[in-house]
Design a protein around this motif. Structure first.
Motif, mmCIF file in Angstrom:
data_model
loop_
_atom_site.group_PDB
_atom_site.id
_atom_site.type_symbol
_atom_site.label_atom_id
_atom_site.label_comp_id
_atom_site.label_asym_id
_atom_site.label_seq_id
_atom_site.Cartn_x
_atom_site.Cartn_y
_atom_site.Cartn_z
ATOM 1 N N UNK A 83 1.607 4.112 -8.942
ATOM 2 C CA UNK A 83 0.473 4.889 -9.441
ATOM 3 C C UNK A 83 0.302 4.682 -10.948
ATOM 4 N N UNK A 84 1.402 4.683 -11.678
ATOM 5 C CA UNK A 84 1.339 4.466 -13.118
ATOM 6 C C UNK A 84 0.835 3.072 -13.441
ATOM 7 N N UNK A 85 1.385 2.071 -12.749
ATOM 8 C CA UNK A 85 0.991 0.689 -13.013
ATOM 9 C C UNK A 85 -0.475 0.459 -12.665
ATOM 10 N N UNK A 86 -0.920 0.984 -11.530
ATOM 11 C CA UNK A 86 -2.312 0.783 -11.113
ATOM 12 C C UNK A 86 -3.282 1.503 -12.046
ATOM 13 N N UNK A 87 -2.920 2.716 -12.463
ATOM 14 C CA UNK A 87 -3.797 3.458 -13.384
ATOM 15 C C UNK A 87 -3.880 2.754 -14.730
ATOM 16 N N UNK A 100 10.003 7.709 -6.455
ATOM 17 C CA UNK A 100 9.577 7.285 -7.786
ATOM 18 C C UNK A 100 9.185 5.802 -7.782
ATOM 19 N N UNK A 101 9.857 5.028 -7.010
ATOM 20 C CA UNK A 101 9.544 3.608 -6.889
ATOM 21 C C UNK A 101 9.416 3.250 -5.427
ATOM 22 N N UNK A 102 9.269 1.987 -5.126
ATOM 23 C CA UNK A 102 9.385 0.785 -5.953
ATOM 24 C C UNK A 102 8.094 0.462 -6.680
ATOM 25 N N UNK A 103 8.181 -0.589 -7.491
ATOM 26 C CA UNK A 103 7.017 -1.066 -8.225
ATOM 27 C C UNK A 103 6.455 -2.306 -7.534
ATOM 28 N N UNK A 158 0.812 -1.228 0.000
ATOM 29 C CA UNK A 158 0.000 0.000 0.000
ATOM 30 C C UNK A 158 0.842 1.273 0.000
ATOM 31 N N UNK A 159 2.165 1.161 0.097
ATOM 32 C CA UNK A 159 3.025 2.349 0.100
ATOM 33 C C UNK A 159 2.973 3.051 -1.258
ATOM 34 N N UNK A 160 2.925 4.387 -1.234
ATOM 35 C CA UNK A 160 2.815 5.160 -2.469
ATOM 36 C C UNK A 160 4.143 5.243 -3.192
ATOM 37 N N UNK A 161 4.066 5.251 -4.512
ATOM 38 C CA UNK A 161 5.217 5.567 -5.358
ATOM 39 C C UNK A 161 4.684 5.917 -6.740
#
Length: 217
Positions: free
Chosen positions: A40-44, A214-217, A33-36
């Motif tokens: 955000x890009x992958x989930x969107x 910026x990450x992680x993924x 659940x940690x933001x990066x």
């Protein structure tokens, strides 16, 4: 005149290379659940792809529904109408998926989904609806003694089509969303053009609301 070099020079360089942020080991050390930015890009991208994927599945189901109605004696009208609508959804979904997966999604607005976010959740919902609808359709097909074969066939066919529609609307998108981050990583590793877009984004992106990395993924 292209101002891209000036725009890039206005930001300090990234403190870590993209390969570092893409590391699977780093992703395992970070809470899901940690933001990066990468997440955000992958989930969107996964959410948008899931929506188009549901359109593809729905298009196939509408085509099958038109065929079923025609076979059951409904004539060519419903087959043509449902077939054209389903074909439009199918083609639109395929083109939409390709478009979404070829570029970085916009993340300014949060995309909200109401359905399950994993294949397990999608299967659970389908099993629940399958049992409930199976009881209802089974009662209608076999209650009150013997019924005409065409009525039983129509009820069984309708049940199958409804279940296929639930698969298209629940299981397909939930599976895509559940694998969105892994799919995003594979896309970056296998597509040089997409990786170049991400490399440029790494140079220019700064968290507008906090200090997320910026990450992680």
């Amino acid at each position: 005149m292209n101002d891209r070099p000036e725009r890039l020079r206005s930001y300090p360089g990234p403190d870590r290379p993209l390969e570092y942020w893409l590391s699977p080991e780093l992703a395992r050390l970070s809470p899901p659940e940690a933001r990066s930015r990468l997440r955000e890009l992958a989930d969107a991208q996964g959410t948008l792809t899931a929506a188009w994927g549901a359109g593809i599945g729905g298009g196939v189901v509408f085509i099958l529904t038109g065929i079923f109605i025609m076979v059951m004696g409904g004539g060519l009208g419903p087959f043509i109408a449902l077939g054209l609508f389903g074909a439009g959804l199918l083609v639109g979904g395929i083109l939409g998926c390709r478009r979404v997966r070829s570029r970085l999604p916009k993340t300014r607005h949060t995309l909200i989904t109401r359905g399950p976010g994993s294949a397990r959740g999608g299967i659970s919902m389908i099993v629940f609806f399958g049992v409930v609808l199976g009881a209802v359709f089974g009662y209608g097909a076999f209650n009150g003694g013997a019924r005409e074969g065409s009525t039983v066939a129509a009820l069984i066919g309708a049940y199958i089509l409804i279940m296929l529609f639930l698969v298209a609307c629940l299981l397909v998108p939930s599976t895509i969303m559940g694998r969105s981050r892994a799919s995003f990583r594979r896309k970056v590793q296998s597509n040089a053009q997409f990786r170049a877009l991400l490399e440029e984004d790494l140079l220019t992106w700064r968290d507008p609301v906090g200090n997320a990395s910026y990450g992680p993924l």
